[in-house]
Design an enzyme around this catalytic site. Structure first.
Site, PDB file in Angstrom:
ATOM      1  N   GLY A  16      43.850  36.585 -17.148  1.00 58.33           N
ATOM      2  CA  GLY A  16      42.513  37.208 -16.654  1.00 58.33           C
ATOM      3  C   GLY A  16      42.031  38.274 -17.260  1.00 58.33           C
ATOM      4  CB  THR A  42      53.036  36.209 -16.352  1.00 57.71           C
ATOM      5  OG1 THR A  42      53.068  37.624 -15.803  1.00 57.71           O
ATOM      6  CG2 THR A  42      54.110  35.417 -15.885  1.00 57.71           C
ATOM      7  CB  CYS A  43      50.341  32.707 -19.343  1.00 58.62           C
ATOM      8  SG  CYS A  43      50.148  31.205 -20.089  1.00 58.62           S
ATOM      9  CB  CYS A  48      52.581  28.725 -19.228  1.00 57.20           C
ATOM     10  SG  CYS A  48      51.689  29.840 -18.177  1.00 57.20           S
ATOM     11  CE  LYS A  51      56.388  26.041 -17.598  1.00 55.97           C
ATOM     12  NZ  LYS A  51      55.644  25.946 -16.553  1.00 55.97           N
ATOM     13  CE1 TYR A  99      47.031  34.480 -26.242  1.00 55.31           C
ATOM     14  CE2 TYR A  99      46.214  35.835 -24.819  1.00 55.31           C
ATOM     15  CZ  TYR A  99      46.466  34.531 -25.181  1.00 55.31           C
ATOM     16  OH  TYR A  99      46.418  33.508 -24.310  1.00 55.31           O
ATOM     17  CE1 TYR A 180      54.950  26.607 -12.132  1.00 53.22           C
ATOM     18  CE2 TYR A 180      54.294  27.391 -10.073  1.00 53.22           C
ATOM     19  CZ  TYR A 180      54.377  27.499 -11.656  1.00 53.22           C
ATOM     20  OH  TYR A 180      53.731  28.678 -11.932  1.00 53.22           O
ATOM     21  CB  ILE A 181      59.248  28.955 -11.444  1.00 53.87           C
ATOM     22  CG1 ILE A 181      57.569  29.139 -11.800  1.00 53.87           C
ATOM     23  CG2 ILE A 181      60.099  29.838 -12.287  1.00 53.87           C
ATOM     24  CD1 ILE A 181      57.199  30.712 -11.460  1.00 53.87           C
ATOM     25  CD  GLU A 184      57.764  24.237 -14.463  1.00 52.53           C
ATOM     26  OE1 GLU A 184      56.547  23.646 -14.591  1.00 52.53           O
ATOM     27  OE2 GLU A 184      57.670  25.185 -14.675  1.00 52.53           O
ATOM     28  CG  ASP A 305      49.181  34.996 -10.910  1.00 50.85           C
ATOM     29  OD1 ASP A 305      48.237  34.160 -10.972  1.00 50.85           O
ATOM     30  OD2 ASP A 305      50.296  34.846 -11.276  1.00 50.85           O
ATOM     31  CB  THR A 313      47.635  30.448 -17.467  1.00 55.69           C
ATOM     32  OG1 THR A 313      48.755  31.262 -17.099  1.00 55.69           O
ATOM     33  CG2 THR A 313      46.737  30.678 -18.395  1.00 55.69           C
ATOM     34  CG  HIS A 438      48.249  -3.890 -21.973  1.00 56.41           C
ATOM     35  ND1 HIS A 438      48.931  -3.757 -20.940  1.00 56.41           N
ATOM     36  CD2 HIS A 438      48.745  -4.517 -22.869  1.00 56.41           C
ATOM     37  CE1 HIS A 438      50.071  -4.781 -21.063  1.00 56.41           C
ATOM     38  NE2 HIS A 438      49.770  -5.220 -22.278  1.00 56.41           N
ATOM     39  CD  GLU A 443      48.524  -1.317 -18.455  1.00 54.31           C
ATOM     40  OE1 GLU A 443      47.595  -2.353 -18.603  1.00 54.31           O
ATOM     41  OE2 GLU A 443      49.406  -1.363 -19.404  1.00 54.31           O
TER      42      GLU A 443
HETATM   43  P1  FAD Z   1      49.585  38.145 -15.923  1.00 53.09           P
HETATM   44  O1  FAD Z   1      49.346  37.328 -16.745  1.00 53.09           O
HETATM   45  O2  FAD Z   1      50.813  38.308 -14.997  1.00 53.09           O
HETATM   46  O3  FAD Z   1      49.195  39.362 -16.568  1.00 53.09           O
HETATM   47  C1  FAD Z   1      49.206  40.634 -15.820  1.00 53.09           C
HETATM   48  C2  FAD Z   1      49.642  41.900 -16.845  1.00 53.09           C
HETATM   49  O4  FAD Z   1      49.272  43.269 -16.680  1.00 53.09           O
HETATM   50  C3  FAD Z   1      50.952  41.848 -17.605  1.00 53.09           C
HETATM   51  O5  FAD Z   1      50.974  41.904 -18.717  1.00 53.09           O
HETATM   52  C4  FAD Z   1      51.594  43.243 -17.042  1.00 53.09           C
HETATM   53  O6  FAD Z   1      52.388  43.908 -17.888  1.00 53.09           O
HETATM   54  C5  FAD Z   1      50.307  43.928 -16.855  1.00 53.09           C
HETATM   55  N1  FAD Z   1      50.366  45.105 -16.078  1.00 53.09           N
HETATM   56  C6  FAD Z   1      50.764  45.045 -14.525  1.00 53.09           C
HETATM   57  N2  FAD Z   1      50.375  46.340 -14.113  1.00 53.09           N
HETATM   58  C7  FAD Z   1      49.964  47.158 -15.003  1.00 53.09           C
HETATM   59  C8  FAD Z   1      49.525  48.556 -15.012  1.00 53.09           C
HETATM   60  N3  FAD Z   1      49.675  49.391 -13.905  1.00 53.09           N
HETATM   61  N4  FAD Z   1      49.073  49.020 -16.339  1.00 53.09           N
HETATM   62  C9  FAD Z   1      49.110  48.238 -17.299  1.00 53.09           C
HETATM   63  N5  FAD Z   1      49.373  47.129 -17.388  1.00 53.09           N
HETATM   64  C10 FAD Z   1      49.950  46.294 -16.381  1.00 53.09           C
HETATM   65  N6  FAD Z   1      50.518  28.859 -14.878  1.00 53.09           N
HETATM   66  C11 FAD Z   1      50.185  27.585 -15.477  1.00 53.09           C
HETATM   67  O7  FAD Z   1      48.777  27.561 -15.322  1.00 53.09           O
HETATM   68  N7  FAD Z   1      50.976  26.630 -16.113  1.00 53.09           N
HETATM   69  C12 FAD Z   1      52.206  26.822 -15.975  1.00 53.09           C
HETATM   70  O8  FAD Z   1      53.123  25.878 -16.782  1.00 53.09           O
HETATM   71  C13 FAD Z   1      52.688  27.876 -15.635  1.00 53.09           C
HETATM   72  N8  FAD Z   1      54.084  28.531 -15.627  1.00 53.09           N
HETATM   73  C14 FAD Z   1      54.712  29.594 -15.235  1.00 53.09           C
HETATM   74  C15 FAD Z   1      55.940  29.664 -15.585  1.00 53.09           C
HETATM   75  C16 FAD Z   1      56.846  30.991 -15.017  1.00 53.09           C
HETATM   76  C17 FAD Z   1      57.893  31.235 -15.347  1.00 53.09           C
HETATM   77  C18 FAD Z   1      55.931  32.063 -14.435  1.00 53.09           C
HETATM   78  C19 FAD Z   1      56.278  33.336 -13.946  1.00 53.09           C
HETATM   79  C20 FAD Z   1      54.417  31.611 -14.258  1.00 53.09           C
HETATM   80  C21 FAD Z   1      53.956  30.578 -14.771  1.00 53.09           C
HETATM   81  N9  FAD Z   1      52.418  30.139 -14.433  1.00 53.09           N
HETATM   82  C22 FAD Z   1      52.058  29.101 -14.929  1.00 53.09           C
HETATM   83  C23 FAD Z   1      51.532  31.007 -13.805  1.00 53.09           C
HETATM   84  C24 FAD Z   1      50.893  31.980 -14.874  1.00 53.09           C
HETATM   85  O9  FAD Z   1      51.752  32.735 -15.679  1.00 53.09           O
HETATM   86  C25 FAD Z   1      49.907  33.045 -14.137  1.00 53.09           C
HETATM   87  O10 FAD Z   1      49.292  32.294 -13.262  1.00 53.09           O
HETATM   88  C26 FAD Z   1      48.957  33.890 -15.208  1.00 53.09           C
HETATM   89  O11 FAD Z   1      49.996  34.614 -16.149  1.00 53.09           O
HETATM   90  C27 FAD Z   1      48.328  34.965 -14.305  1.00 53.09           C
HETATM   91  O12 FAD Z   1      47.457  35.685 -15.015  1.00 53.09           O
HETATM   92  P2  FAD Z   1      47.015  37.084 -14.719  1.00 53.09           P
HETATM   93  O13 FAD Z   1      46.024  37.731 -15.772  1.00 53.09           O
HETATM   94  O14 FAD Z   1      46.612  37.158 -13.358  1.00 53.09           O
HETATM   95  O15 FAD Z   1      48.363  38.034 -14.803  1.00 53.09           O
END
Ligand code: FAD
Length: 459
Positions: A16, A42-43, A48, A51, A99, A180-181, A184, A305, A313, A438, A443
């Site tokens: 996000g 996280t993703c 994601c 994984k 990134y 789901y986690i 998987e 999240d 994601t 087909h 289908e």
């Molecule tokens: P995040 O991607 O979690 O990013 C938050 C970031 O903020 C992190 O990098 C963290 O280090 C940083 N941060 C936190 N606090 C601070 C701070 N105070 N100062 C500086 N940095 C900070 N979603 C799917 O759609 N498909 C999937 O298959 C899927 N598989 C998943 C598998 C696993 C094992 C997990 C754990 C999650 C999975 N998800 C999946 C969910 C998906 O990863 C999250 O929904 C998504 O990453 C959320 O994005 P976000 O931007 O909210 O937060």
């Protein structure tokens, strides 16, 4: 000149935060993004992407077995955990680099530090021991895995954060949780040859999904040799010479090399300084926001999240994009949360969109349920008994498809396309007049003629 160092300061460079930062900068805003761990969030770093790479790795064992039915003689196969982890890490490093480059290319300043809000427009960067100011602040700090910290031996548990970096493949793993986690990872470990047990306190795995999908996935996972223990939970964990001894509340003793706790995630707001500025939290610790991702404080926003809406994601990305549109492109935008297609990368895989039968039953008076359970073509020669399940839920009054759930190979891919049809309001009649492709499994979705059952509340 602006009164602030930045127009937008983003805390957290995950799905996000990165999208919001990049788009805001494209619209001319002066943007910085702070990340305390690794850009990508996280993703990309521990969700994601790694994984799915491990899911691919774990499928080969089944493919080698199936190949024999097609005349292949596959030699002795050996799996090397260290190679997988090394190659997976290299790919994650590559994506992390992309990134970073992409943010830099859009003139977003990346600050490798933890960030905390200390006054309405002021942020403390603990890694750099300095303050910055911003007109708008976006909190995109994601979630963190839950841990049962009071459990005896909890220090021996690992979470999804650590599982990607185990030095050695466990011979025996216990996975606690039924979401789901958890499932998987159970399928990943099972495919890679680890003896796998799932321990789940609920009645049936995968709460929140359609019941037919849940029970069929349970059966299929057990057929693959995964032991699933429901209505039981961890009581204690003890480390000894030969690994870990898991005791359960139902009196079971299980030996394991690793115990993975996958018991949910919580919004990550600890130490963020939200109380200093009065940002309101909900009951689950989530940051409360309105449709435009605004908190109760006018210039502080949150996406992804940490707001605990739909924790996926693509949703976090949509919310981040909507925020940038709203604040910097004079285009107030909201995210739509209905009919979000999702996949679960278990084996077999799940693709799902819309209401479960239970949800549809409370929402509508009359339903037609179309259900097909069959052995997909590939499994016939393979001699593999695994079933595919397809289920379409139709509001019988309007004819509209309100839910579609698939368990079987490539169902995640199918659900993405079903998402378009359902977003457009497709009816069962629309499905019926679509000519089949087909021979495919998909289908079946356009050839189910008679409902398997009907629900008529006032009949
Ligand atoms: P995040 O991607 O979690 O990013 C938050 C970031 O903020 C992190 O990098 C963290 O280090 C940083 N941060 C936190 N606090 C601070 C701070 N105070 N100062 C500086 N940095 C900070 N979603 C799917 O759609 N498909 C999937 O298959 C899927 N598989 C998943 C598998 C696993 C094992 C997990 C754990 C999650 C999975 N998800 C999946 C969910 C998906 O990863 C999250 O929904 C998504 O990453 C959320 O994005 P976000 O931007 O909210 O937060």
């Amino acid at each position: 000149m602006s009164d602030y160092d930045y127009d937008l300061f983003v805390i957290g460079a995950g799905s996000g935060g990165v999208r919001a930062a990049r788009m805001a900068a494209t619209y001319g805003a002066k943007v910085a993004i702070a990340e305390e761990y690794r850009v990508g969030g996280t993703c990309v770093i521990r969700g994601c992407v790694p994984k799915k790479l491990m899911v691919y790795a774990s499928k080969f064992a089944h493919d080698f077995e199936d190949a024999a039915g097609f005349g292949w003689k596959v030699g002795e196969s050996v799996f090397d955990w260290a190679t997988l982890i090394y190659r997976k890490d290299a790919e994650i490093d590559r994506l992390n680099g992309l990134y970073i480059k992409n943010l830099e290319r859009h003139n977003v300043e990346i600050i490798p530090s933890r960030a905390e809000i200390e006054a309405p427009h002021r942020i403390w960067l603990s890694g750099e021991e300095r303050h910055v100011t911003a007109k708008y602040i976006l909190i995109a700090t994601g979630g963190r895995p839950n841990l049962p910290v009071d459990l005896p031996g909890a220090e021996h548990l690992i979470t999804s954060n650590e599982v990607f970096h185990l030095e050695k493949q466990p011979d025996r793993v216990v996975i606690v949780g039924g979401g789901y986690i958890a499932l998987e990872f159970a399928c990943i470990f099972n495919g890679l040859g680890t003896e796998t047990t799932v321990l789940y306190r609920g009645e049936e795995i995968l709460r929140g999904f359609d019941d037919d999908i849940r029970s069929t996935l349970h059966e299929e996972m057990e057929k693959r040799g995964i032991r699933i223990l429901t209505k039981d939970n961890l009581a204690s964990l003890e480390k000894n010479e030969d690994g870990l001894t898991v005791k359960t509340i139902e009196g079971r003793t299980i030996r394991a090399d690793q115990v993975l706790a996958a018991i949910g995630r919580s919004p990550y707001t600890r130490g963020l300084g939200l109380n200093k500025v009065g940002v309101e939290l909900g009951q689950r610790g989530e940051i409360k926001v309105d449709d435009y991702n605004k908190t109760n404080i006018d210039h502080i926003f949150a996406v992804g999240d940490v707001t605990d809406r739909v924790n996926l994601t693509p949703v976090a990305i949509r919310e981040g994009a909507a925020l940038a549109e709203t604040l910097f492109n004079n285009n107030p935008s909201i995210t739509e949360y209905d009919n979000i297609a999702t996949a679960v990368f278990t084996q077999p895989e799940i693709g799902t969109i819309g209401m479960t039968e239970a949800e549809a039953t409370s929402a509508f008076d009359n339903l037609d349920i179309y259900l097909a359970k069959f052995r997909p073509m590939k499994n016939t020669l393979a001699g593999n008994d695994e079933k595919t399940l397809m289920k379409i839920i139709v509001d019988a009054d309007s004819g509209k498809v309100v839910g579609c759930h698939i368990l079987g190979p490539d169902s995640g891919e199918m659900s993405q396309l079903l998402g378009i049809a359902m977003k457009m309001g497709a009816t069962k009649a629309d499905f019926d007049r679509t000519v089949a492709v087909h021979p495919t499994a998909a289908e079946e979705l356009v050839t189910m003629k008679e409902p398997s059952r009907t629900i008529r509340k006032n009949a």
